[in-house]
Motif scaffolding. Structure first.
Motif, mmCIF file in Angstrom:
data_model
loop_
_atom_site.group_PDB
_atom_site.id
_atom_site.type_symbol
_atom_site.label_atom_id
_atom_site.label_comp_id
_atom_site.label_asym_id
_atom_site.label_seq_id
_atom_site.Cartn_x
_atom_site.Cartn_y
_atom_site.Cartn_z
ATOM 1 N N ILE A 49 0.883 -1.069 0.033
ATOM 2 C CA ILE A 49 -0.091 0.008 0.088
ATOM 3 C C ILE A 49 0.933 1.350 -0.100
ATOM 4 O O ILE A 49 0.361 2.332 -0.675
ATOM 5 N N GLY A 50 1.920 1.159 0.716
ATOM 6 C CA GLY A 50 2.704 2.402 0.565
ATOM 7 C C GLY A 50 4.036 2.386 0.065
ATOM 8 O O GLY A 50 5.201 3.116 0.335
ATOM 9 N N MET A 51 4.159 1.442 -0.915
ATOM 10 C CA MET A 51 5.504 1.243 -1.764
ATOM 11 C C MET A 51 5.816 2.112 -3.042
ATOM 12 O O MET A 51 4.653 2.759 -3.512
ATOM 13 N N LEU A 52 6.920 2.291 -3.252
ATOM 14 C CA LEU A 52 7.339 3.080 -4.533
ATOM 15 C C LEU A 52 8.085 2.146 -5.378
ATOM 16 O O LEU A 52 8.771 1.207 -4.800
ATOM 17 N N VAL A 53 8.382 2.602 -6.798
ATOM 18 C CA VAL A 53 9.332 1.585 -7.526
ATOM 19 C C VAL A 53 10.717 2.228 -7.520
ATOM 20 O O VAL A 53 11.074 3.109 -7.683
ATOM 21 N N GLY A 54 11.383 1.150 -7.141
ATOM 22 C CA GLY A 54 12.888 1.396 -6.835
ATOM 23 C C GLY A 54 13.533 0.582 -7.920
ATOM 24 O O GLY A 54 12.997 0.274 -8.953
ATOM 25 N N SER A 90 -7.256 3.674 24.409
ATOM 26 C CA SER A 90 -8.021 4.726 24.428
ATOM 27 C C SER A 90 -8.403 5.627 23.134
ATOM 28 O O SER A 90 -9.507 6.261 23.061
ATOM 29 N N PHE A 91 -7.760 5.009 22.034
ATOM 30 C CA PHE A 91 -8.448 5.188 20.680
ATOM 31 C C PHE A 91 -9.931 4.452 20.694
ATOM 32 O O PHE A 91 -9.894 3.560 21.217
ATOM 33 N N ASP A 92 -10.550 4.992 20.020
ATOM 34 C CA ASP A 92 -12.043 4.251 19.514
ATOM 35 C C ASP A 92 -11.782 3.028 18.789
ATOM 36 O O ASP A 92 -12.837 2.177 18.710
ATOM 37 N N ALA A 93 -10.880 2.991 17.528
ATOM 38 C CA ALA A 93 -10.746 1.952 16.756
ATOM 39 C C ALA A 93 -9.376 1.763 16.264
ATOM 40 O O ALA A 93 -8.473 2.705 16.363
ATOM 41 N N PHE A 94 -8.816 0.741 15.446
ATOM 42 C CA PHE A 94 -7.654 0.512 15.098
ATOM 43 C C PHE A 94 -7.730 -0.060 13.634
ATOM 44 O O PHE A 94 -8.495 -0.819 13.312
ATOM 45 N N VAL A 95 -6.893 0.798 12.753
ATOM 46 C CA VAL A 95 -6.820 0.077 11.463
ATOM 47 C C VAL A 95 -5.005 -0.459 11.125
ATOM 48 O O VAL A 95 -4.207 0.437 11.478
ATOM 49 N N VAL A 96 -4.816 -1.560 10.888
ATOM 50 C CA VAL A 96 -3.598 -2.188 10.841
ATOM 51 C C VAL A 96 -3.182 -2.265 9.086
ATOM 52 O O VAL A 96 -3.972 -2.719 8.529
ATOM 53 N N LEU A 97 -2.445 -1.330 8.555
ATOM 54 C CA LEU A 97 -2.091 -1.479 7.281
ATOM 55 C C LEU A 97 -0.917 -2.527 7.290
ATOM 56 O O LEU A 97 0.232 -2.494 7.934
ATOM 57 N N HIS A 98 -1.054 -3.318 6.242
ATOM 58 C CA HIS A 98 -0.275 -4.767 6.006
ATOM 59 C C HIS A 98 -0.163 -5.215 4.622
ATOM 60 O O HIS A 98 -0.911 -5.014 3.774
ATOM 61 N N GLY A 99 0.943 -5.741 4.344
ATOM 62 C CA GLY A 99 0.886 -6.387 3.110
ATOM 63 C C GLY A 99 0.037 -7.720 3.044
ATOM 64 O O GLY A 99 -0.337 -8.259 3.852
ATOM 65 N N THR A 100 -0.441 -8.185 1.575
ATOM 66 C CA THR A 100 -1.405 -8.924 1.705
ATOM 67 C C THR A 100 -0.953 -10.566 1.670
ATOM 68 O O THR A 100 -1.776 -11.312 1.976
ATOM 69 N N ASP A 101 0.419 -10.756 1.543
ATOM 70 C CA ASP A 101 0.924 -12.008 1.389
ATOM 71 C C ASP A 101 0.703 -12.844 2.623
ATOM 72 O O ASP A 101 0.454 -14.114 2.430
ATOM 73 N N THR A 102 0.970 -12.161 3.708
ATOM 74 C CA THR A 102 0.505 -12.857 5.001
ATOM 75 C C THR A 102 -0.441 -12.245 5.896
ATOM 76 O O THR A 102 -0.581 -12.449 7.245
ATOM 77 N N MET A 103 -1.373 -11.419 5.237
ATOM 78 C CA MET A 103 -2.198 -10.728 5.900
ATOM 79 C C MET A 103 -3.363 -11.544 6.764
ATOM 80 O O MET A 103 -3.704 -11.213 7.881
ATOM 81 N N GLY A 160 -5.025 -3.510 3.325
ATOM 82 C CA GLY A 160 -3.700 -3.186 2.565
ATOM 83 C C GLY A 160 -4.278 -3.114 1.041
ATOM 84 O O GLY A 160 -5.240 -2.485 0.760
ATOM 85 N N ALA A 161 -3.209 -3.283 0.216
ATOM 86 C CA ALA A 161 -3.737 -3.125 -1.229
ATOM 87 C C ALA A 161 -3.031 -4.068 -2.140
ATOM 88 O O ALA A 161 -1.850 -4.493 -1.644
ATOM 89 N N GLN A 162 -3.490 -4.215 -3.321
ATOM 90 C CA GLN A 162 -2.923 -4.879 -4.384
ATOM 91 C C GLN A 162 -1.696 -3.961 -5.362
ATOM 92 O O GLN A 162 -0.896 -4.543 -5.733
ATOM 93 N N ILE A 163 -2.251 -2.855 -5.484
ATOM 94 C CA ILE A 163 -1.767 -1.690 -6.266
ATOM 95 C C ILE A 163 -1.422 -0.653 -5.236
ATOM 96 O O ILE A 163 -2.336 -0.208 -4.590
ATOM 97 N N PRO A 164 -0.041 -0.267 -5.205
ATOM 98 C CA PRO A 164 0.372 0.780 -4.094
ATOM 99 C C PRO A 164 -0.446 2.143 -4.535
ATOM 100 O O PRO A 164 -0.957 2.354 -5.574
ATOM 101 N N LEU A 165 -0.564 2.982 -3.338
ATOM 102 C CA LEU A 165 -1.064 4.228 -3.423
ATOM 103 C C LEU A 165 -0.346 5.124 -4.220
ATOM 104 O O LEU A 165 -0.946 6.056 -5.064
#
Length: 648
Positions: free
Chosen positions: A16-21, A176-189, A211-216
């Protein structure tokens, strides 16, 4: 504030947060946070963007002609709210200094404070979404969220057991937060979402892995929909489970497997329906949402056994292979069998499995088929049971493995107890065998059910005691009377509708009066209608039904009125302790404000804490200051029990 939900986004890495290297996609520190800050769908603190003025033609025209600055400007929230959120972690917070030749301008990093050997905290800049409302949610809200970014960011193929424990620990530290979102790669999600369902014991808030199949970073991507969808659900609904959100669908986290590396719809839950379907409407399947019962507070289990493995049977597998696989230090094995739980009937193979089970190794049989369950319908399946292998029902391989690892890490459990618990649904991870099919109530039963409901209605509504008993029976009616009654009593569906209209009023009234008898009557479903039909009519279950005028749940009402007996029954029946009403107040706030010490003690015992406008709006602080000013020691004691720091 009462019109905001606070969500912590734990960013572990992934596509989800990757760039092309130079050698393909790789995660880039701070890229995701800075990208979201520049997009008005994710960040619009001053409510000046197009998204905040597109609710009507008039609103858009006023905005477009007002000369408002570019929607990409005004990244700082000056609307009177703090733009930082306090976040804690077991690791240092923030990325290393980025002032290098490749980063000539360093991005300002938060100041990380070390509180102890394994505890750090920092005030992270928050992002805030435009105001939105969702069907069945808790009103129109903005979602304020902070991103706790790991350093280094991980490709999901590098995720290990200690990383699961780290995620769970960070949720615990920031509960103390109301909810949680975990951003993670899809292979072992799916391994992570399954593990978290077990590590997060007695969870009372929404946790969503996505997460995502195609990065942001790509123009065409699935990252925007997945992250926005996860944030919207987390910010508007209390679904006290660890879930996985992907491609407009929210799944139970331990029911999912990745089945495609190519499709945007990469995950499937073949043996359990989705919890939420996101289309034109957001449809929450409340019947299937787990409601925690019992007076237990949230805690994190911080250990998992590494001595577990999956063994997939195949034609020609040798006894030597199986014996080598079952050698120490292995303690648990998920055996992927053929079809409905079948295995080769060779005596050497069965002897090896039995010998391992006798040594205390826990072997759990699941099916190699994506859909279906193991059973003892075939003789070849029964021989496994006779050898000591435990049937794993319809668990996924990822779930069975992480559940086994979780149970084997508990020193208080013997091998036989682990075997027994593997057969039982702990977090909704397997389907119990169906024992009987509910029968449709008869017309006479419908009359009797409504009679009982109306009797309770009259008894609670009347201030006169004793109250008359309403008698409505089909046998005592003439034909004309029965015909007149048909519109509301002729079918089971109409009985459900009538009950759904009356029960919410009754349960709120019972909670206010601490009437245990009536409360139990409402919760137990007086009709012969099964719970799935009933809960479909009362979204979220009757114990969490909201008063449409105040947004209060029965638990709010019980806390406000000091109904300690009803408070305990509601919590044992699945009442959500972290729900906030239309003013942003929790049940704990009302109990403390009214001086109901016994209710405060019960709520704190199950993990309640002050949130929303209780704390952010200053109401609890003001109440404490008033108590200090007047010298009200009783109030000071109660607010201290509620979690307020009282500086006497």
């Amino acid at each position: 504030m009462d019109d905001e939900s606070k969500v912590l986004v734990i960013y572990t890495g992934g596509t989800i947060g990757m760039l092309v290297g130079h050698q393909g996609l790789l995660p880039e520190p701070l890229f995701l946070t800075e990208t979201l800050r520049s997009q008005n769908r994710f960040h619009d603190p001053l409510q000046e963007s197009l998204y905040s003025h597109s609710g009507s033609v008039q609103g858009f025209r006023q905005w477009s002609s007002s000369g408002t600055s570019s929607p990409l400007s005004n990244p700082i929230d000056t609307a009177g709210h703090s733009s930082d959120l306090l976040v804690r972690s077991s690791r240092p917070i923030g990325q290393p200094a980025l002032l290098t030749e490749s980063h000539p301008t360093a991005i300002q990093q938060p100041l990380c404070r070390r509180l102890s050997e394994d505890l750090y905290e920092a005030n992270l800049p928050s992002l805030v979404t435009p105001r939105s409302a969702v069907p069945g949610g808790s009103g129109s809200k903005r979602i304020r969220y902070a991103i706790l970014e790991w350093s280094p960011l991980l490709d999901s193929s590098n995720i290990e057991i200690h990383d699961w424990i780290r995620i769970a620990t960070e949720i615990e530290l920031n509960y103390s937060f109301d909810a949680f979102v975990v951003l993670h790669g899809t292979d072992t999600m799916t391994y992570t979402s399954s593990a978290l369902t077990f590590l997060l014991e007695d969870l009372g808030k929404t946790v969503i892995v996505t997460g995502a199949q195609i990065p942001l970073s790509q123009l065409r991507n699935d990252a925007v929909d997945n992250l926005l969808g996860a944030l919207s659900i987390a910010g508007h609904y209390v679904i006290p489970e660890c879930c996985l959100y992907f491609n407009h669908t929210l799944f139970r986290g331990n029911r999912v497997s990745k089945f495609s590396s190519f499709d945007l719809s990469a995950f499937s839950s073949p043996n359990f329906p989705p919890l939420v379907n996101v289309g034109i409407d957001i449809v929450v399947n409340w019947n299937d949402v787990i409601r925690q019962t019992g007076l237990r507070r949230f805690k994190v289990h911080k250990d998992m056994s590494p001595h577990v493995a999956n063994l997939r049977l195949f034609p020609g597998i040798t006894d030597a292979t199986i014996r080598a696989f079952l050698m120490p230090p292995i303690r648990g094995v998920v055996l992927e069998t053929y079809g409905a739980g079948n295995a080769p009937q060779r005596s050497d193979l069965m002897s090896s499995l039995k010998e391992a089970c006798d040594r205390g190794i826990v072997i759990v049989a699941i099916s190699q088929c994506a859909k279906g369950s193991v059973s003892d319908a075939y003789e070849t399946g029964r021989t496994l049971l006779q050898a000591g292998v435990v049937p794993g029902a319809d668990m996924t391989p990822e779930c069975a493995l992480t559940k086994l690892s979780y149970l084997l890490s508990k020193p208080e459990l013997s091998s036989s107890e682990v075997r027994e618990l593997m057969r039982m649904p702990l977090r909704g991870e397997l389907t119990r065998p169906s024992r009987s099919t509910p029968t449709q109530p008869t017309i006479n039963q419908n009359f009797e059910n409504i009679q009982g409901l109306l009797s309770q209605f009259v008894r609670l509504s009347s201030s006169v005691s004793p109250t008359p008993k309403v008698v409505v029976t089909s046998n005592s009616m003439d034909e004309a009377t029965q015909d007149a009654a048909k519109p509301w009593s002729w079918t089971a569906a109409e009985a459900v509708t009538t009950e759904a209209a009356l029960v919410p009023f009754l349960i709120h009234l019972a909670a206010a009066r601490d009437d245990v008898e009536s409360l139990k009557f409402c919760i137990a479903s007086p009709s012969g209608i099964d719970d799935s039909q009933r809960n479909a009519a009362v979204a979220g279950g009757v114990v969490n039904c909201l008063d449409p005028t105040s947004g209060r749940s029965p638990l709010h009402v019980a806390a406000l009125n000091g109904s300690s007996r009803c408070t305990g029954i509601l919590l044992e029946s699945g009442a959500l302790v972290h729900l906030r009403d239309s003013l942003g107040h929790t049940p704990l706030y009302y109990a403390a404000r009214q001086g109901h010490e016994s209710v405060v003690e019960i709520l704190v015992k199950v993990g309640a804490n002050l949130g929303g406008s209780d704390f952010d709006g200053g109401f609890a602080t003001l109440a404490v200051q008033n108590a200090l000013h007047s010298g009200d020691q009783n109030a000071i004691r109660i607010w201290t029990k509620a979690g307020m720091a009282v500086d006497i």
